[in-house]
Motif scaffolding. Structure first.
Motif, PDB file in Angstrom:
ATOM      1  N   GLY A  34     -11.012  -2.522  -5.424  1.00 24.50           N
ATOM      2  CA  GLY A  34     -11.377  -1.334  -6.196  1.00 24.50           C
ATOM      3  C   GLY A  34     -12.635  -0.696  -5.644  1.00 24.50           C
ATOM      4  N   GLY A  35     -12.623   0.612  -5.510  1.00 24.66           N
ATOM      5  CA  GLY A  35     -13.773   1.311  -4.918  1.00 24.66           C
ATOM      6  C   GLY A  35     -14.995   1.277  -5.806  1.00 24.66           C
ATOM      7  N   PHE A  36     -14.806   1.177  -7.117  1.00 18.36           N
ATOM      8  CA  PHE A  36     -15.942   1.209  -8.048  1.00 18.36           C
ATOM      9  C   PHE A  36     -16.544  -0.176  -8.221  1.00 18.36           C
ATOM     10  N   LEU A  37     -15.709  -1.153  -8.605  1.00 17.79           N
ATOM     11  CA  LEU A  37     -16.219  -2.500  -8.866  1.00 17.79           C
ATOM     12  C   LEU A  37     -16.344  -3.333  -7.590  1.00 17.79           C
ATOM     13  N   ARG A  38     -15.695  -2.875  -6.495  1.00 23.81           N
ATOM     14  CA  ARG A  38     -15.651  -3.645  -5.223  1.00 23.81           C
ATOM     15  C   ARG A  38     -15.104  -5.056  -5.466  1.00 23.81           C
ATOM     16  N   LYS A  39     -14.112  -5.136  -6.333  1.00 22.54           N
ATOM     17  CA  LYS A  39     -13.520  -6.417  -6.713  1.00 22.54           C
ATOM     18  C   LYS A  39     -12.065  -6.389  -6.274  1.00 22.54           C
ATOM     19  N   GLY A  40     -11.533  -7.553  -5.897  1.00 22.89           N
ATOM     20  CA  GLY A  40     -10.149  -7.590  -5.451  1.00 22.89           C
ATOM     21  C   GLY A  40      -9.177  -7.166  -6.534  1.00 22.89           C
ATOM     22  N   ASN A  41      -8.209  -6.347  -6.166  1.00 15.67           N
ATOM     23  CA  ASN A  41      -7.087  -6.079  -7.061  1.00 15.67           C
ATOM     24  C   ASN A  41      -5.837  -6.066  -6.185  1.00 15.67           C
ATOM     25  N   THR A  42      -4.710  -5.700  -6.750  1.00 10.89           N
ATOM     26  CA  THR A  42      -3.461  -5.737  -5.987  1.00 10.89           C
ATOM     27  C   THR A  42      -2.783  -4.387  -6.073  1.00 10.89           C
ATOM     28  N   THR A  43      -2.285  -3.918  -4.932  1.00 17.49           N
ATOM     29  CA  THR A  43      -1.506  -2.682  -4.911  1.00 17.49           C
ATOM     30  C   THR A  43      -0.070  -3.035  -4.559  1.00 17.49           C
ATOM     31  N   LEU A  44       0.859  -2.607  -5.405  1.00 19.24           N
ATOM     32  CA  LEU A  44       2.277  -2.822  -5.131  1.00 19.24           C
ATOM     33  C   LEU A  44       2.913  -1.515  -4.700  1.00 19.24           C
ATOM     34  N   LEU A  45       3.725  -1.572  -3.659  1.00 22.70           N
ATOM     35  CA  LEU A  45       4.550  -0.433  -3.257  1.00 22.70           C
ATOM     36  C   LEU A  45       5.934  -0.679  -3.837  1.00 22.70           C
ATOM     37  N   LEU A  46       6.379   0.207  -4.706  1.00 21.67           N
ATOM     38  CA  LEU A  46       7.673   0.045  -5.371  1.00 21.67           C
ATOM     39  C   LEU A  46       8.524   1.272  -5.057  1.00 21.67           C
ATOM     40  N   GLY A  47       9.509   1.096  -4.206  1.00 15.96           N
ATOM     41  CA  GLY A  47      10.444   2.188  -3.914  1.00 15.96           C
ATOM     42  C   GLY A  47      11.556   2.163  -4.952  1.00 15.96           C
ATOM     43  N   ALA A  48      11.874   3.321  -5.535  1.00 14.95           N
ATOM     44  CA  ALA A  48      12.849   3.320  -6.631  1.00 14.95           C
ATOM     45  C   ALA A  48      13.651   4.610  -6.644  1.00 14.95           C
ATOM     46  N   ASN A  49      14.929   4.482  -7.019  1.00 16.78           N
ATOM     47  CA  ASN A  49      15.719   5.686  -7.265  1.00 16.78           C
ATOM     48  C   ASN A  49      15.137   6.415  -8.476  1.00 16.78           C
ATOM     49  N   ASP A  50      15.317   7.725  -8.513  1.00 20.00           N
ATOM     50  CA  ASP A  50      14.718   8.514  -9.596  1.00 20.00           C
ATOM     51  C   ASP A  50      15.086   7.968 -10.975  1.00 20.00           C
ATOM     52  N   ASN A  51      16.340   7.482 -11.117  1.00 20.31           N
ATOM     53  CA  ASN A  51      16.772   7.055 -12.449  1.00 20.31           C
ATOM     54  C   ASN A  51      16.284   5.654 -12.829  1.00 20.31           C
ATOM     55  N   THR A  52      15.543   4.987 -11.946  1.00 21.55           N
ATOM     56  CA  THR A  52      14.984   3.678 -12.322  1.00 21.55           C
ATOM     57  C   THR A  52      13.459   3.704 -12.492  1.00 21.55           C
ATOM     58  N   VAL A  53      12.863   4.886 -12.292  1.00 20.67           N
ATOM     59  CA  VAL A  53      11.401   4.977 -12.408  1.00 20.67           C
ATOM     60  C   VAL A  53      10.942   4.594 -13.815  1.00 20.67           C
ATOM     61  N   ASP A  54      11.642   5.072 -14.839  1.00 29.97           N
ATOM     62  CA  ASP A  54      11.220   4.762 -16.211  1.00 29.97           C
ATOM     63  C   ASP A  54      11.334   3.270 -16.495  1.00 29.97           C
ATOM     64  N   PRO A 100       6.897  11.500  -4.468  1.00 29.76           N
ATOM     65  CA  PRO A 100       8.251  11.743  -3.948  1.00 29.76           C
ATOM     66  C   PRO A 100       8.413  11.193  -2.530  1.00 29.76           C
ATOM     67  N   VAL A 101       9.577  10.629  -2.262  1.00 31.38           N
ATOM     68  CA  VAL A 101       9.865  10.074  -0.931  1.00 31.38           C
ATOM     69  C   VAL A 101      10.806  11.038  -0.206  1.00 31.38           C
ATOM     70  N   GLU A 102      10.376  11.514   0.950  1.00 28.64           N
ATOM     71  CA  GLU A 102      11.216  12.469   1.678  1.00 28.64           C
ATOM     72  C   GLU A 102      12.434  11.782   2.280  1.00 28.64           C
ATOM     73  N   ARG A 103      12.217  10.647   2.916  1.00 35.11           N
ATOM     74  CA  ARG A 103      13.327   9.878   3.493  1.00 35.11           C
ATOM     75  C   ARG A 103      13.042   8.401   3.327  1.00 35.11           C
ATOM     76  N   PHE A 104      14.095   7.629   3.122  1.00 37.99           N
ATOM     77  CA  PHE A 104      13.973   6.163   3.066  1.00 37.99           C
ATOM     78  C   PHE A 104      14.921   5.614   4.113  1.00 37.99           C
ATOM     79  N   ILE A 105      14.384   4.926   5.105  1.00 40.95           N
ATOM     80  CA  ILE A 105      15.199   4.477   6.233  1.00 40.95           C
ATOM     81  C   ILE A 105      14.974   2.995   6.451  1.00 40.95           C
ATOM     82  N   ARG A 106      16.049   2.228   6.518  1.00 37.66           N
ATOM     83  CA  ARG A 106      15.952   0.808   6.919  1.00 37.66           C
ATOM     84  C   ARG A 106      16.676   0.669   8.228  1.00 37.66           C
ATOM     85  N   LEU A 107      15.973   0.186   9.253  1.00 38.06           N
ATOM     86  CA  LEU A 107      16.569   0.100  10.592  1.00 38.06           C
ATOM     87  C   LEU A 107      16.829  -1.339  10.963  1.00 38.06           C
TER      88      LEU A 107
END
Ligand code: 2BA
Length: 107
Positions: A34-54, A100-107
């Motif tokens: 965290g930029g304010f507390l300078r304490k470790g936290n966790t960032t998750l990247l979650l790719g999701a179809n629009d209808n599963t965001v909720d 928003p994700v412009e393209r999602f590609i798995r190679l």
């Protein structure tokens, strides 16, 4: 498709990942600070179809609630930083950027 860039407390990440994977979602876990507390936290990247965001937001809300916990012992090493009558501190919660994700590609 959306990318949910989700910053959470390290204390909540295990139960959040369990709930996400149990529900069939995919996640990438990054260590962050965290930029304010300078304490470790966790960032998750979650790719999701629009209808599963909720659904994802519901899971995050349920596992990363803001809540009060007793002051951790180590804080008492810095008594001048802690109000005299303070007995609890707020932890948890999540900061979520829905991008928003412009393209999602798995190679
Ligand atoms: P939250 O607002 O819940 O933010 C938790 C963490 O989420 C932040 O950690 C940061 O890593 C991330 N985050 C929040 N908003 C962001 C944004 N707009 N862009 C990028 N990342 C973001 P910290 O920066 O260590 O902040 C921890 C807590 O300290 C914050 O909890 C907030 O309650 C407080 N805080 C942050 N900045 C503050 C400030 N300038 N003045 C007073 N309190 C602040």
């Amino acid at each position: 498709m959306k990318l949910l860039i989700t910053v959470v407390s390290n204390d909540d990440v295990r139960s959040l990942l369990n709930a996400l994977i149990d529900a069939g979602h995919k996640a990438t876990k990054l260590s962050s600070t965290g930029g304010f507390l300078r304490k470790g936290n966790t960032t998750l990247l979650l790719g999701a179809n629009d209808n599963t965001v909720d659904d994802l937001l519901d899971i995050i809300r349920a596992t990363c609630r803001r809540r009060m916990v007793p002051y951790p012992f180590h804080v008492s090493e810095h008594p001048s930083m802690v109000p005299q009558d303070a007995v609890e501190v707020e932890v948890g919660g999540a900061t979520v950027f829905v991008v928003p994700v412009e393209r999602f590609i798995r190679l």
